[in-house]
Design an enzyme around this catalytic site. Sequence first.
Site, PDB file in Angstrom:
ATOM      1  N   GLY A   1     105.262  70.269  34.808  1.00  0.00           N
ATOM      2  CA  GLY A   1     105.287  68.820  35.041  1.00  0.00           C
ATOM      3  C   GLY A   1     105.831  68.414  36.398  1.00  0.00           C
TER       4      GLY A   1
ATOM      5  N   ASP B   1     109.221  74.784  28.933  1.00  0.00           N
ATOM      6  CA  ASP B   1     108.689  75.457  27.733  1.00  0.00           C
ATOM      7  C   ASP B   1     109.193  74.871  26.413  1.00  0.00           C
ATOM      8  OD1 ASP B   1     107.600  77.056  29.644  1.00  0.00           O
ATOM      9  OD2 ASP B   1     108.358  78.939  28.819  1.00  0.00           O
TER      10      ASP B   1
ATOM     11  N   ASP C   1      99.996  79.746  35.937  1.00  0.00           N
ATOM     12  CA  ASP C   1     101.424  79.468  35.739  1.00  0.00           C
ATOM     13  C   ASP C   1     102.212  79.697  37.043  1.00  0.00           C
ATOM     14  OD1 ASP C   1     103.922  79.192  34.648  1.00  0.00           O
ATOM     15  OD2 ASP C   1     103.648  80.690  33.081  1.00  0.00           O
TER      16      ASP C   1
HETATM   17  C1  GLA Z   1     106.122  80.492  31.361  1.00  0.00           C
HETATM   18  C2  GLA Z   1     105.158  79.547  30.644  1.00  0.00           C
HETATM   19  C3  GLA Z   1     105.014  79.998  29.192  1.00  0.00           C
HETATM   20  C4  GLA Z   1     104.503  81.440  29.147  1.00  0.00           C
HETATM   21  C5  GLA Z   1     105.420  82.354  29.949  1.00  0.00           C
HETATM   22  C6  GLA Z   1     104.826  83.748  30.103  1.00  0.00           C
HETATM   23  O1  GLA Z   1     107.407  80.404  30.860  1.00  0.00           O
HETATM   24  O2  GLA Z   1     105.608  78.231  30.704  1.00  0.00           O
HETATM   25  O3  GLA Z   1     104.126  79.142  28.489  1.00  0.00           O
HETATM   26  O4  GLA Z   1     103.189  81.468  29.669  1.00  0.00           O
HETATM   27  O5  GLA Z   1     105.656  81.833  31.255  1.00  0.00           O
HETATM   28  O6  GLA Z   1     105.605  84.585  30.886  1.00  0.00           O
END
Ligand code: GLA
Length: 400
Positions: free
Chosen positions: A200, A221, A150
């Site tokens: 994305g 998200d 991430d």
């Molecule tokens: C980001 C990701 C989420 C999750 C959080 C965790 O927002 O997009 O899916 O993994 O971090 O902190």
Amino acid sequence: MRIVTSLSVAVVALASFTVLAQKAAAQQVAQTPPMGWNSWNYFAGKVTDKDIRASADQIVSSGMKDAGYIYVNIDDTWEGQRDASGVLHTNDKFPDMKALADYVHSKGLKIGIYSSPGPKTCAGYEASYGHEEQDAQLYASWGIDYLKYDLCSFIGDVMEKQAPNDKAAQMRIMIAAYDKMDKALKATGHPIVLSLCQYGWDAVWEWAPGIGGNLWRTTGDITPRWDRIYAIVSQQSGLEGYAGPGHWNDPDMLEVGNGKLSLAENRSHFAWWALLAAPLLAGNDLPNMKPEIKAILTNRDVVAIDQDALGKQGRHAYSDGEVEVWVRDLKGGALAVGVFNVGSDRYSTHPFHLDLSKLGLHGSQAGKDLWTGKAVTLTDNEPIELGSHDVLLVRVDAPK
Ligand code: GLA
């Protein structure tokens, strides 16, 4: 001299064999969209070892494992501190990751974990920047089968610092960071699914497969709200050509059973993800799952659409005001048709009339309604009564 030559030939042969074996292993993961459960959407930062074990137990006892849900993925907040040698340790919520991985594996399931290419994760925990090889080895030593990587702090702490005001250079730095982790993972020889989570950016679908990504988030998200789910779905059109066995568009983890989504909304959410060949990572409170939610998540016919071996992502065929018709080509010439009432102003008392010619079909089509399990015949102009936010999902085995 001859011995040395034979020895070097043997070493080269062994090295090529290892590379080939690693490539074969890499190709085998995610041949269909990954299915499982992830801790974030329900537990967020509160998740513990106990929750993961209970969820794994529940995946088995609820029948989800038999329906295809295999990955149990720990999201953010498992990380502790690095020791003097740079080895990352877990925090108090996860006393023994190897024991947890062994437990999950003992159930016939696989286990996933989470990190960031930046110094910190999104929740501010220790991440992999400068420790990629070390972390990849650590995951392999635990037997981890899936990594969600991430972007998070990599944006501000690395991309923007190394290339201020130069978006193109920032994107190159980002791609290199994912490539670096992919290489570190492959070097361990342990097969692992690599999930890119960078919301994305920079048309990730164009470059992710080339650097070993098995799936990539296509948007920001998800939340358990109809408007957010519909906004995400609307951003998937046109991406269907990028998905295929081993590499999938990821419109984010499922919210089925979370928040205040109505039953119709849960059905539509799941039907869209199946039509989109999306990874099916449930994110609900499994030990307290209601029977009607379990029925949606374990509907074999809908899961079969998602997991169809042809691996061709579905598409938005046409709209008529607030009704959208989506289709997905399936193995053996079959077709899935989803008719969604996406608005709140058209009632089931005012039926929608399907135009089969817009789907390239002619005459009545024998199919199966995948929610009721009953045989249906789709005929041209036939009235379809759909409540707000509900979906009719039909499989036609021999479309004409
Ligand atoms: C980001 C990701 C989420 C999750 C959080 C965790 O927002 O997009 O899916 O993994 O971090 O902190």
